[in-house]
Write a protein that holds these residues in place. Structure first.
Motif, PDB file in Angstrom:
ATOM      1  N   THR A  70       0.753  -4.471  11.214  1.00  0.00           N
ATOM      2  CA  THR A  70       0.565  -3.980  12.571  1.00  0.00           C
ATOM      3  C   THR A  70      -0.703  -3.143  12.637  1.00  0.00           C
ATOM      4  N   ILE A  71      -1.530  -3.411  13.659  1.00  0.00           N
ATOM      5  CA  ILE A  71      -2.758  -2.644  13.890  1.00  0.00           C
ATOM      6  C   ILE A  71      -2.627  -2.008  15.267  1.00  0.00           C
ATOM      7  N   ARG A  72      -2.782  -0.683  15.315  1.00  0.00           N
ATOM      8  CA  ARG A  72      -2.673   0.058  16.568  1.00  0.00           C
ATOM      9  C   ARG A  72      -3.933   0.890  16.791  1.00  0.00           C
ATOM     10  N   ALA A  73      -4.211   1.192  18.054  1.00  0.00           N
ATOM     11  CA  ALA A  73      -5.349   2.044  18.385  1.00  0.00           C
ATOM     12  C   ALA A  73      -4.937   3.050  19.448  1.00  0.00           C
TER      13      ALA A  73
ATOM     14  N   GLY B 133     -16.603   5.949  20.595  1.00  0.00           N
ATOM     15  CA  GLY B 133     -16.276   5.232  21.820  1.00  0.00           C
ATOM     16  C   GLY B 133     -17.041   3.937  21.965  1.00  0.00           C
ATOM     17  N   GLN B 134     -18.127   3.780  21.191  1.00  0.00           N
ATOM     18  CA  GLN B 134     -18.908   2.540  21.175  1.00  0.00           C
ATOM     19  C   GLN B 134     -18.499   1.648  20.014  1.00  0.00           C
ATOM     20  N   LEU B 135     -17.380   1.976  19.380  1.00  0.00           N
ATOM     21  CA  LEU B 135     -16.790   1.207  18.273  1.00  0.00           C
ATOM     22  C   LEU B 135     -17.658   1.209  17.013  1.00  0.00           C
ATOM     23  N   SER B 136     -18.371   2.311  16.794  1.00  0.00           N
ATOM     24  CA  SER B 136     -19.120   2.477  15.548  1.00  0.00           C
ATOM     25  C   SER B 136     -18.260   3.269  14.566  1.00  0.00           C
ATOM     26  N   PRO B 137     -18.164   2.827  13.302  1.00  0.00           N
ATOM     27  CA  PRO B 137     -17.330   3.530  12.325  1.00  0.00           C
ATOM     28  C   PRO B 137     -17.800   4.961  12.088  1.00  0.00           C
ATOM     29  N   ILE B 138     -16.848   5.883  12.036  1.00  0.00           N
ATOM     30  CA  ILE B 138     -17.139   7.280  11.737  1.00  0.00           C
ATOM     31  C   ILE B 138     -16.601   7.645  10.358  1.00  0.00           C
ATOM     32  N   SER B 139     -15.339   7.322  10.117  1.00  0.00           N
ATOM     33  CA  SER B 139     -14.739   7.590   8.812  1.00  0.00           C
ATOM     34  C   SER B 139     -13.520   6.696   8.627  1.00  0.00           C
ATOM     35  N   SER B 140     -13.083   6.557   7.381  1.00  0.00           N
ATOM     36  CA  SER B 140     -11.928   5.722   7.070  1.00  0.00           C
ATOM     37  C   SER B 140     -11.408   6.085   5.695  1.00  0.00           C
ATOM     38  N   ASN B 141     -10.143   5.760   5.440  1.00  0.00           N
ATOM     39  CA  ASN B 141      -9.623   5.940   4.083  1.00  0.00           C
ATOM     40  C   ASN B 141      -9.686   4.610   3.337  1.00  0.00           C
ATOM     41  N   ALA B 142      -9.369   4.637   2.052  1.00  0.00           N
ATOM     42  CA  ALA B 142      -9.508   3.447   1.214  1.00  0.00           C
ATOM     43  C   ALA B 142      -8.612   2.310   1.680  1.00  0.00           C
ATOM     44  N   THR B 143      -7.421   2.639   2.184  1.00  0.00           N
ATOM     45  CA  THR B 143      -6.496   1.598   2.644  1.00  0.00           C
ATOM     46  C   THR B 143      -7.062   0.868   3.850  1.00  0.00           C
TER      47      THR B 143
ATOM     48  N   LEU C 203     -11.823   6.785  18.793  1.00  0.00           N
ATOM     49  CA  LEU C 203     -10.649   5.914  18.659  1.00  0.00           C
ATOM     50  C   LEU C 203     -10.069   6.036  17.268  1.00  0.00           C
ATOM     51  N   ALA C 204      -8.768   6.224  17.215  1.00  0.00           N
ATOM     52  CA  ALA C 204      -8.056   6.224  15.935  1.00  0.00           C
ATOM     53  C   ALA C 204      -7.350   4.885  15.790  1.00  0.00           C
ATOM     54  N   VAL C 205      -7.600   4.217  14.683  1.00  0.00           N
ATOM     55  CA  VAL C 205      -6.976   2.919  14.412  1.00  0.00           C
ATOM     56  C   VAL C 205      -6.190   3.052  13.118  1.00  0.00           C
ATOM     57  N   TRP C 206      -4.953   2.568  13.118  1.00  0.00           N
ATOM     58  CA  TRP C 206      -4.210   2.613  11.869  1.00  0.00           C
ATOM     59  C   TRP C 206      -3.544   1.274  11.568  1.00  0.00           C
ATOM     60  N   PHE C 207      -3.499   0.979  10.271  1.00  0.00           N
ATOM     61  CA  PHE C 207      -2.963  -0.274   9.737  1.00  0.00           C
ATOM     62  C   PHE C 207      -1.706   0.059   8.932  1.00  0.00           C
TER      63      PHE C 207
ATOM     64  N   GLY D 255       0.823  -1.197   0.000  1.00  0.00           N
ATOM     65  CA  GLY D 255       0.000   0.000   0.000  1.00  0.00           C
ATOM     66  C   GLY D 255       0.858   1.249   0.000  1.00  0.00           C
ATOM     67  N   SER D 256       0.326   2.334  -0.503  1.00  0.00           N
ATOM     68  CA  SER D 256       1.084   3.577  -0.589  1.00  0.00           C
ATOM     69  C   SER D 256       0.941   4.431   0.664  1.00  0.00           C
ATOM     70  N   GLU D 257      -0.047   4.135   1.510  1.00  0.00           N
ATOM     71  CA  GLU D 257      -0.268   4.940   2.693  1.00  0.00           C
ATOM     72  C   GLU D 257      -0.848   4.072   3.802  1.00  0.00           C
ATOM     73  N   PRO D 258      -0.711   4.521   5.049  1.00  0.00           N
ATOM     74  CA  PRO D 258      -1.300   3.759   6.159  1.00  0.00           C
ATOM     75  C   PRO D 258      -2.825   3.763   6.064  1.00  0.00           C
ATOM     76  N   GLY D 259      -3.442   2.707   6.583  1.00  0.00           N
ATOM     77  CA  GLY D 259      -4.897   2.686   6.688  1.00  0.00           C
ATOM     78  C   GLY D 259      -5.304   3.394   7.958  1.00  0.00           C
ATOM     79  N   ILE D 260      -6.264   4.311   7.876  1.00  0.00           N
ATOM     80  CA  ILE D 260      -6.698   5.075   9.037  1.00  0.00           C
ATOM     81  C   ILE D 260      -8.209   4.920   9.195  1.00  0.00           C
ATOM     82  N   LEU D 261      -8.615   4.505  10.396  1.00  0.00           N
ATOM     83  CA  LEU D 261     -10.023   4.283  10.714  1.00  0.00           C
ATOM     84  C   LEU D 261     -10.368   5.053  11.976  1.00  0.00           C
ATOM     85  N   LEU D 262     -11.472   5.793  11.948  1.00  0.00           N
ATOM     86  CA  LEU D 262     -11.930   6.531  13.119  1.00  0.00           C
ATOM     87  C   LEU D 262     -13.232   5.914  13.604  1.00  0.00           C
ATOM     88  N   LEU D 263     -13.267   5.562  14.910  1.00  0.00           N
ATOM     89  CA  LEU D 263     -14.434   4.926  15.519  1.00  0.00           C
ATOM     90  C   LEU D 263     -14.937   5.753  16.690  1.00  0.00           C
TER      91      LEU D 263
END
Length: 364
Positions: free
Chosen positions: A263-266, A195-205, A278-282, A185-193
Motif C-alpha cells: 500500500t502506498i499512501r500520501a 509540493g512540486q514532487l521533488s524528493p527532500i528526504s527518505s529512509n532506506a525502506t 507531501l509525506a508518502v509511506w510504503f 521489511g522491518s519498518e515502513p518506507g517514508i518519503l518526503l517530497l
C-alpha cells in the motif's frame, strides 16, 4: 482493415489466456493493436479499482516525456476537460476520441492546447478498461499532426476489445504472492517530497520500494514512479474547503511482481512558512487494503463484499444477518453466490482461501 482487426482480436484473446505478467501483456498488447489501429504513441496504465489511481504504466517513447504533465492535468485541474478517465470509467461506452468529443475543434481542450499540441500530437483515443463495473486500467493512443484523426471504426474496434483486456488486468491482480524473505521489511518506507514532487528526504525502506517500482516500470532513477505520482497528485488536489469525509483516498494497493501486496499512501503537509510538502509511506498491505481489491477482482456485488469482510472477521450467519439487517436465508443465498464466484464450497474454505492464499490476517 476488417480482416486485420479480426486477426488482432484473435491474437489478443490468445494473449489474455497466457500466463504473462501484467507488464508483458500490456507491452505485447500495444504491439498487436498497432497492426490494426496505427498510432504514434501509447500508454497503458493499471489502476487500483477502488481509487482509480495508477499502480504502474507502460509508456512508449514520446509519451513518457509528457506523462507528468498529463498526470497533473488529469488529477489537479480545476476545470473538467474532455474525456476524463473518471468519466469514461462510468460511461456506457468507455472509449472516446478527442476529435469526436470536440467535434473536430481540438483547440477546445486544454489538454490538447497545453500538452498534446506542443508535443506534436494531434488526436487522442482513451479507453477505460472496465469489467463488470470495475475499472482496472486506462489505455491511451495518440496520433501526430501529419496523420488523420481516429475513425469511428477504429474507436469501435478498441471498444470491442475492452472487456477482454479488462478481464486480463483483473486476473493479474489475483496472482498469488510469493513467499520470500527479501520482501519483508522491518519498518515502513517514508518519503518526503516538495509540493512540486521533488524528493527532500527518505529512509532506506522507501529507497528500496522506489527502486523496485522504477525497475518494474522501466523508468530511470530520476523519474518518480507513477503510483507515487498518482497518490501525491490526488493528495495535492484536495482543498481545505472539502470536508475530510468527502475527500478521495490518496492510496493505491499494488501486488508487486513476484512479491506481496503493498500500500502506498500520501498526505499533504503544510509547513510553518505555509510551504506545501507531501509525506508518502510504503507498507505491506493489510487485509482491509487487500480484500476490497480481491472482491472487485471476483466481481462480487456490494452486499457480497460486505458479507465477505464479515466472514473473514469470523462472524457467524446469525451475526451477518443481524449486522446487515437481513434474514439468515438471504445471508445463505449471498454466501452461495460468493462460493460460486470464488470457487469454494464452504465458509471454512472461503476463509482459508482469503487468509492463506493471499497471506491475510483476520484482525482488520
Amino acid at each position: 482493415m476488417y480482416a486485420k482487426m479480426d486477426s488482432v482480436t484473435q491474437k489478443l484473446l490468445t494473449l489474455a489466456e497466457s500466463s504473462a505478467s501484467s507488464q508483458q501483456y500490456r507491452m505485447t498488447m500495444l504491439q498487436y493493436l498497432r497492426e490494426a489501429v496505427p498510432f504514434a504513441g501509447a500508454c497503458c496504465t493499471a489502476v487500483d479499482p477502488q481509487t482509480l489511481l495508477s499502480t504502474g504504466a507502460i509508456t512508449e517513447e514520446g509519451v513518457e516525456a509528457i506523462h507528468h504533465s498529463l498526470f497533473e492535468h488529469e488529477y489537479m485541474r480545476e476545470i473538467e476537460d474532455f474525456n476524463s478517465y473518471l468519466t469514461l470509467a462510468r460511461a456506457s461506452d468507455p472509449v472516446a476520441t478527442l476529435s469526436e468529443a470536440t467535434e473536430g475543434r481540438l483547440e477546445q481542450s486544454a489538454r490538447y492546447r497545453n500538452i498534446l499540441l506542443p508535443a506534436g500530437f494531434k488526436d487522442e483515443m482513451r479507453a477505460a478498461l472496465v469489467c463488470e463495473e470495475a475499472c482496472w486500467g486506462y489505455l491511451t493512443l495518440y496520433r501526430r499532426h501529419e496523420h488523420p484523426v481516429f475513425e469511428e471504426t477504429e474507436r469501435a474496434f478498441i471498444s470491442s476489445l475492452v472487456p477482454s483486456m479488462a478481464r486480463f488486468m483483473r486476473k493479474a491482480s489475483l496472482t498469488v504472492p510469493a513467499e520470500d524473505e527479501k520482501w519483508k521489511g522491518s519498518e515502513p518506507g517514508i518519503l518526503l517530497l516538495s509540493g512540486q514532487l521533488s524528493p527532500i528526504s527518505s529512509n532506506a525502506t522507501a529507497d528500496h520500494w522506489l527502486s523496485l517500482l522504477q525497475e518494474w516500470e522501466r523508468i530511470g532513477q530520476q523519474t518518480l514512479p507513477r503510483p507515487v505520482r498518482a497518490v501525491c497528485s490526488r493528495a495535492l488536489s484536495e482543498t481545505a474547503a472539502v470536508p475530510p469525509e468527502r475527500t478521495s483516498l490518496a492510496k493505491v494497493c499494488i501486488r508487486m511482481p513476484d512479491g506481496p501486496f503493498v500500500t502506498i499512501r500520501a498526505s499533504k503537509l503544510k509547513g510553518s512558512d505555509d510551504s506545501i510538502q507531501l509525506a508518502v509511506w510504503f507498507e505491506p498491505a493489510t487485509a482491509s487494503d487487500i480484500l476490497p481489491l480481491i472482491a472487485e477482482a471476483y466481481g462480487l456485488t456490494v452486499r457480497e463484499k460486505d458479507i465477505l469482510m464479515l466472514v473473514v472477521r469470523g462472524c457467524s450467519t446469525a451475526d451477518l444477518a443481524k449486522t446487515l439487517h437481513i434474514s439468515t436465508y438471504t445471508v445463505q443465498d449471498h454466501l452461495k453466490s460468493i462460493f460460486a464466484k470464488t470457487g469454494v464450497t464452504s465458509r471454512r474454505e472461503l476463509t482459508w482461501h482469503m487468509l492463506s492464499r493471499f497471506s491475510l490476517h483476520p484482525d482488520m
